[in-house]
Scaffold this motif. Structure first.
Motif: not given
Length: 50
Positions: A1-7
């Motif tokens: 989920m953090a990867t999607v937010i950072i992207a």
């Protein structure tokens, strides 16, 4: 989920930068942000076809 937010944040920032560059170019500004005196690409940035 953090990867999607950072992207999403990275792509959002990229979109803002591109928007700012297009807006500056339409208002007669420089695409690179610095002055055109002595720039070898000045004729490409400020050609009449744009």
């Amino acid at each position: 989920m953090a990867t999607v937010i950072i992207a999403g944040l990275v792509f959002g920032l990229m979109a803002l930068v591109i928007y700012h560059k297009i807006k500056a170019h339409k208002n007669g500004g420089s695409a690179c942000g610095c002055g055109c005196s002595g720039c070898t690409s000045a004729k490409n940035c400020h050609s009449k076809s744009l």
